[in-house]
Design a protein around this motif. Structure first.
Motif, short mmCIF file in Angstrom:
data_model
loop_
_atom_site.label_atom_id
_atom_site.label_comp_id
_atom_site.label_asym_id
_atom_site.label_seq_id
_atom_site.Cartn_x
_atom_site.Cartn_y
_atom_site.Cartn_z
N SER A 56 6.05 19.50 -86.32
CA SER A 56 6.25 18.61 -86.86
C SER A 56 7.29 16.63 -86.53
O SER A 56 6.33 15.86 -86.62
CB SER A 56 7.74 18.57 -88.22
N LYS A 60 4.88 13.78 -86.07
CA LYS A 60 5.33 11.80 -86.16
C LYS A 60 4.96 10.93 -85.06
O LYS A 60 3.99 10.54 -85.08
CB LYS A 60 7.32 12.69 -86.67
N PRO A 67 9.22 11.29 -92.02
CA PRO A 67 9.75 12.51 -93.19
C PRO A 67 10.72 11.58 -93.62
O PRO A 67 11.32 10.88 -93.40
CB PRO A 67 10.41 13.04 -92.29
N LEU A 75 13.72 15.92 -93.34
CA LEU A 75 12.66 17.20 -93.99
C LEU A 75 11.34 17.15 -92.95
O LEU A 75 10.79 16.55 -93.47
CB LEU A 75 12.71 16.82 -95.20
N TRP A 76 11.22 17.51 -91.55
CA TRP A 76 10.27 18.01 -90.91
C TRP A 76 9.08 18.02 -91.13
O TRP A 76 8.37 17.78 -91.01
CB TRP A 76 11.00 17.94 -89.62
N GLU A 77 9.75 19.42 -91.59
CA GLU A 77 7.95 20.09 -92.83
C GLU A 77 7.35 19.11 -93.41
O GLU A 77 6.26 19.39 -93.42
CB GLU A 77 8.40 21.59 -93.48
N TYR A 78 7.79 18.14 -93.49
CA TYR A 78 7.00 17.20 -94.68
C TYR A 78 5.13 16.79 -94.14
O TYR A 78 4.84 16.65 -94.39
CB TYR A 78 7.92 16.14 -95.13
N CYS A 79 6.14 16.32 -92.34
CA CYS A 79 4.57 16.17 -91.93
C CYS A 79 3.81 16.88 -91.43
O CYS A 79 2.53 17.16 -91.39
CB CYS A 79 5.56 15.63 -90.35
N CYS A 81 3.76 19.68 -94.01
CA CYS A 81 2.61 19.81 -95.01
C CYS A 81 1.61 18.72 -95.24
O CYS A 81 0.73 18.86 -95.96
CB CYS A 81 3.83 19.67 -96.05
N ARG A 82 1.97 17.27 -94.54
CA ARG A 82 1.55 15.90 -94.73
C ARG A 82 0.03 16.83 -94.64
O ARG A 82 -1.28 16.47 -95.12
CB ARG A 82 2.17 15.11 -94.82
#
Length: 87
Positions: A56, A60, A67, A75-79, A81-82
């Motif tokens: 992630s 970024k 994130p 919340l690094w996993e957001y990158c 998952c996005r």
């Protein structure tokens, strides 16, 4: 942006490629870090969070995705998952 970023060789590490392949081969089933630990012989949990976090962070640097933060935790996993779920 989009899924093309996931094809870039400078984004993935060997561990992130392995994780993607395992997620794909699971065919929509839920994968838990304990399942991966048993398969790989880890005595502790599979370093799922560490692999996704480092992937992630690389995503970024090549996108405009920021994130979200909850308190002091990014919340690094957001990158990840996005990119993965964005069409």
């Amino acid at each position: 942006m989009g899924r093309n970023i996931l094809k870039r060789k400078d984004i993935h590490s060997k561990k992130s490629k392995d994780l993607f392949l395992r997620m794909y081969l699971a065919g929509g089933k839920c994968i838990q870090s304990l399942d991966l630990s048993v398969e790989d012989g880890y005595s502790e949990k599979y370093p799922f969070k560490e692999v996704v976090t480092s992937l992630s962070k690389r995503i970024k640097t090549h996108t405009k995705i920021d994130p979200p933060q909850i308190k002091d935790e990014v919340l690094w996993e957001y990158c990840f998952c996005r990119i993965w779920f964005n069409k």
